[in-house]
Write a protein that holds these residues in place. Structure first.
Motif, short mmCIF file in Angstrom:
data_model
loop_
_atom_site.label_atom_id
_atom_site.label_comp_id
_atom_site.label_asym_id
_atom_site.label_seq_id
_atom_site.Cartn_x
_atom_site.Cartn_y
_atom_site.Cartn_z
N GLU A 7 43.40 110.20 -7.06
CA GLU A 7 42.10 110.77 -6.30
C GLU A 7 41.28 112.67 -6.80
N GLU A 8 41.92 113.32 -7.80
CA GLU A 8 41.62 114.45 -7.66
C GLU A 8 41.68 114.68 -10.03
N ILE A 9 42.78 113.44 -10.49
CA ILE A 9 42.25 113.47 -11.18
C ILE A 9 41.55 113.29 -12.00
N TYR A 10 41.37 111.74 -10.98
CA TYR A 10 39.86 110.69 -11.55
C TYR A 10 38.70 110.97 -10.65
N ASP A 11 37.30 110.54 -11.23
CA ASP A 11 36.23 110.55 -10.70
C ASP A 11 36.46 109.81 -10.26
N ARG A 12 36.82 108.39 -10.50
CA ARG A 12 36.97 107.35 -9.55
C ARG A 12 37.80 106.94 -9.92
N VAL A 13 38.74 105.68 -8.58
CA VAL A 13 40.02 105.81 -8.58
C VAL A 13 40.19 104.10 -9.83
N GLU A 14 39.12 103.71 -9.90
CA GLU A 14 38.87 102.88 -10.53
C GLU A 14 39.29 102.68 -12.23
N GLU A 15 38.89 103.89 -12.57
CA GLU A 15 39.51 104.60 -14.56
C GLU A 15 41.29 104.66 -14.07
N PHE A 16 41.06 105.31 -13.02
CA PHE A 16 43.11 104.58 -12.97
C PHE A 16 43.89 102.95 -13.26
N SER A 17 42.94 102.43 -12.11
CA SER A 17 43.28 101.45 -12.37
C SER A 17 42.74 100.08 -13.14
N VAL A 18 41.91 100.54 -14.05
CA VAL A 18 41.64 100.15 -15.51
C VAL A 18 42.91 100.59 -16.34
N ASN A 38 57.11 100.64 -12.05
CA ASN A 38 56.71 101.79 -10.58
C ASN A 38 55.64 102.58 -10.23
N MET A 39 55.54 102.91 -11.32
CA MET A 39 53.31 102.81 -11.30
C MET A 39 52.69 102.12 -10.09
N ARG A 40 52.59 100.85 -10.53
CA ARG A 40 52.28 99.81 -9.86
C ARG A 40 52.62 100.10 -8.17
N ALA A 41 53.56 100.30 -7.94
CA ALA A 41 54.62 99.74 -6.64
C ALA A 41 54.07 101.10 -6.43
N GLY A 42 54.23 102.62 -6.88
CA GLY A 42 54.07 103.66 -6.20
C GLY A 42 52.44 103.94 -5.88
N PHE A 43 51.25 103.09 -6.55
CA PHE A 43 49.74 103.11 -6.21
C PHE A 43 50.14 102.27 -4.90
N LYS A 44 50.10 101.07 -5.21
CA LYS A 44 50.18 100.06 -3.96
C LYS A 44 50.97 100.80 -2.66
N ARG A 45 51.75 101.59 -2.79
CA ARG A 45 51.87 102.43 -1.53
C ARG A 45 51.47 102.96 -0.77
N HIS A 46 50.80 103.89 -2.34
CA HIS A 46 49.98 105.42 -1.77
C HIS A 46 48.35 105.62 -2.17
N GLY A 47 48.04 104.89 -2.63
CA GLY A 47 46.60 104.06 -2.96
C GLY A 47 46.70 105.81 -3.96
N PRO A 48 44.82 105.66 -3.27
CA PRO A 48 44.48 106.54 -4.51
C PRO A 48 45.31 108.41 -3.90
N ARG A 49 45.70 108.83 -3.48
CA ARG A 49 46.82 109.59 -3.14
C ARG A 49 48.27 109.65 -3.68
N THR A 50 48.22 108.76 -4.53
CA THR A 50 49.45 108.74 -5.75
C THR A 50 49.40 109.97 -6.17
N HIS A 51 50.65 111.16 -6.38
CA HIS A 51 50.66 111.76 -6.98
C HIS A 51 51.05 111.63 -8.75
#
Length: 66
Positions: A7-18, A38-51
């Motif tokens: 959420e700090e890197i991208y303007d919208r979380v959807e940008e990271f999802s794509v 591993n990126m997907r697992a981290g994103f599922k676990r932490h959502g937009p707060r994934t580092h």
């Protein structure tokens, strides 16, 4: 530079999802497949707060552009 959250890197979380979805589709070889999983697992676990480190972001972008 320290890792930042998605959420700090991208303007919208959807940008990271794509970006992640593209990398998952274009990943080749065991290492790239494991990296995107591993990126997907981290994103599922932490959502937009994934580092995401600068290196991880660059690798994800490289895989997504293959």
């Amino acid at each position: 530079m320290a890792a930042q959250s998605i959420e700090e890197i991208y303007d919208r979380v959807e940008e990271f999802s794509v970006l992640l979805a593209a990398a998952e589709l274009l990943a080749s070889g065991a290492w790239e497949l494991e990296f995107t999983e591993n990126m997907r697992a981290g994103f599922k676990r932490h959502g937009p707060r994934t580092h995401l480190s600068v290196a991880q972001k660059k690798i994800l972008e490289r895989i997504a552009k293959n």
